[in-house]
Every structure is written in C-alpha cells, then in structure tokens.
Design an enzyme around this catalytic site. Structure first.
Site, PDB file in Angstrom:
ATOM      1  N   ASP A 185      42.374  91.771 -39.885  1.00  0.00           N
ATOM      2  CA  ASP A 185      43.303  90.864 -40.599  1.00  0.00           C
ATOM      3  C   ASP A 185      42.569  89.520 -40.814  1.00  0.00           C
ATOM      4  O   ASP A 185      42.421  88.507 -39.896  1.00  0.00           O
ATOM      5  CB  ASP A 185      44.329  90.906 -39.580  1.00  0.00           C
ATOM      6  CG  ASP A 185      45.471  90.714 -40.935  1.00  0.00           C
ATOM      7  OD1 ASP A 185      45.106  89.502 -42.003  1.00  0.00           O
ATOM      8  OD2 ASP A 185      46.982  90.031 -40.903  1.00  0.00           O
ATOM      9  N   ASN A 244      35.673  90.606 -49.405  1.00  0.00           N
ATOM     10  CA  ASN A 244      35.430  91.716 -50.741  1.00  0.00           C
ATOM     11  C   ASN A 244      36.839  91.734 -50.779  1.00  0.00           C
ATOM     12  O   ASN A 244      36.879  92.331 -51.279  1.00  0.00           O
ATOM     13  CB  ASN A 244      34.587  92.388 -50.550  1.00  0.00           C
ATOM     14  CG  ASN A 244      35.413  93.566 -50.475  1.00  0.00           C
ATOM     15  OD1 ASN A 244      35.174  93.755 -52.343  1.00  0.00           O
ATOM     16  ND2 ASN A 244      35.513  94.721 -50.623  1.00  0.00           N
ATOM     17  N   TYR A 269      47.373  86.963 -58.076  1.00  0.00           N
ATOM     18  CA  TYR A 269      46.515  87.387 -57.745  1.00  0.00           C
ATOM     19  C   TYR A 269      45.173  85.849 -58.436  1.00  0.00           C
ATOM     20  O   TYR A 269      44.376  86.582 -57.599  1.00  0.00           O
ATOM     21  CB  TYR A 269      46.335  88.773 -58.140  1.00  0.00           C
ATOM     22  CG  TYR A 269      45.057  89.949 -58.318  1.00  0.00           C
ATOM     23  CD1 TYR A 269      44.039  89.982 -57.016  1.00  0.00           C
ATOM     24  CD2 TYR A 269      43.907  90.210 -59.394  1.00  0.00           C
ATOM     25  CE1 TYR A 269      42.954  90.904 -56.595  1.00  0.00           C
ATOM     26  CE2 TYR A 269      42.668  90.307 -59.785  1.00  0.00           C
ATOM     27  CZ  TYR A 269      41.898  91.115 -58.133  1.00  0.00           C
ATOM     28  OH  TYR A 269      40.556  91.334 -58.390  1.00  0.00           O
TER      29      TYR A 269
END
Length: 252
Positions: free
Chosen positions: A61, A88, A151
C-alpha cells in the site's frame, strides 16, 4: 547487482504491466508493487515467463509509510537495485464537488500524491549512495482541463511534486519527470460506466484529439521507458503529454 532495477507501482494494472514489460525489454530488473497481492504476483509471474527475466511482485500500500519503508529495505537487503521508480498507482473515485466526501478526498490524495512522495523519500538514500537514478511519475492530461475533483487535483499535484523533486534531487544525479496520458481504455476508466456510456466518453476524447484515437498502454510505456533511459539523461522537471495533441484542446 548488474542489471538496473526498476519499481513500478500499480503493477497489476493494464498500464503498470505495459510499463513493466517495456522496462524489462530495455534491460531493467522489474519489481511490481500493488495492493492486490494475487494480481501482482500473477503479473510478475507472467512477465518472468514471457521475458525470462527475474520479475517480482509484492503487495504494498503505497500510502502507508511503514509498508513503503519496510519493502524498500527488504529489496535493498536482497540486493535489488533501485535505479528507477515509476509512480503509476492511482485511484479515481470520479466524484464531483457536490458529491465529494472528506474520506474519498483524503484516500485519493494518500494514494496518488503521498505514495509517490513516500517512495522517493525511501529510495533517496540508495540514489545518494549509488550516484543517481530516475523517477517517472504518471500524471494525467486532465491536470490541464479538469474532471473529477480529487483525481484531477491529485494529478496536478503530481506535476508540482515532479518539478520540485527535480530541483531537490538533481544534485544526487536523479532526474524526475512525468508523463501525462489522455484516456486509455482500462478497468479504471471503464469502472462505473455502461458500455454505451464508455463509448460516448471515448468518442468525445477521440473527437478532441488531433490524432483521432485514444492512448494505448504501449504509448504510455514507451514514453516512460524513454524518460527512464540514458537518452533522457539530461531531461528533468518535464511533463511529457502522451495524448495525441489533446493537451491543446478543451476538456471533453
């Protein structure tokens, strides 16, 4: 410690696997990180079987400071090189401002922004001892045009992180760059959309892209591999848009 080593986060996903395959083809020994242990193990096994390389996959994580530090320490203890980091891993809850919750916001920032920072922090001593390295962050074309609140904010933050780390880590011989892709068809971009909704979404993006198509995983992988390689040794602090010219257009 002969082959250069690369870590690819989000390594079980479509983009992560494409990036890992290209880096492997370019001679890197690749380690995949992902929160899905079964998927990342399978991805590493497939990459090893198809390439003959020694790929490995671990559940990490990236938003967890202890998990990041411990896994980097394990890799160092095992003799893995840490030349290249590809940040990524990302999540996209796709919530507008009216539906944004503090928990969704914080989780998005933790994965998409804190994770890359923690990994750079953990790998910095290796880069200092070994005379340099490469960081390639995956941002998004949306940082220019807007979209889901958390986002897009996180992907704009990645641009800021890229530029500031390029300055801070340059004296160690580390280059820090980012790629900013447009839409790639993946489970992440399809999630929550019907087939018809996704096709309408994709059609809007094809229409605003001068080259008239969506980005492909290999397009992104090629750009990452270039920035990770020796031909980009004097490039740092740059944002490479991999979107067929869509950075020139308004958002869809």
């Amino acid at each position: 410690m002969s082959a250069k080593g690369a870590i690819v986060t989000g390594g079980a996903g479509v983009l992560g696997q494409a990036i890992a395959a290209q880096l492997t083809a370019d001679g890197f020994e690749v380690t995949l990180f992902d929160v899905d242990e079964a998927a990342v193990t399978q991805a590493a096994n497939r990459l090893s079987a198809s390439s003959g390389a020694n790929a490995s996959g671990y559940r990490v994580d990236v938003s967890d400071p202890d998990a990041v530090r411990e896994q980097i320490a394990r890799l160092e203890h095992a003799g893995r090189r840490l030349d290249c980091l590809v940040n990524n891993a990302a999540i996209n809850p796709r919530l507008p401002l009216s539906g944004q919750t503090p928990d969704a916001w914080d989780t998005t920032m933790a994965v998409n922004v804190r994770g890359p920072m923690l990994l750079c922090q953990a790998m910095r001593p290796w880069w200092q001892r070994h005379g340099g390295g490469r960081v390639v962050n995956v941002s998004s074309r949306t940082w220019l045009g807007g979209g889901p609140t958390a986002y897009v904010t996180s992907k704009a933050a990645i641009v800021g992180l890229t530029r500031t780390l390029a300055v801070e880590l340059g004296s160690l011989g580390v280059t820090v760059n980012a790629v900013a892709p447009s839409v790639v068809e993946t489970p992440l971009t399809r999630a929550g959309r019907t087939e018809e909704e996704f096709e309408q979404f994709a059609a809007r993006h094809r229409a605003m892209t001068p080259l008239g198509r969506l980005a492909r995983p290999q397009d992104v992988a090629d750009a990452v591999a270039f920035l990770a390689g020796e031909r980009a040794a004097f490039i740092t602090g740059e944002i490479l848009h991999v979107c067929g010219g869509a950075q020139l257009a308004p958002t869809a």
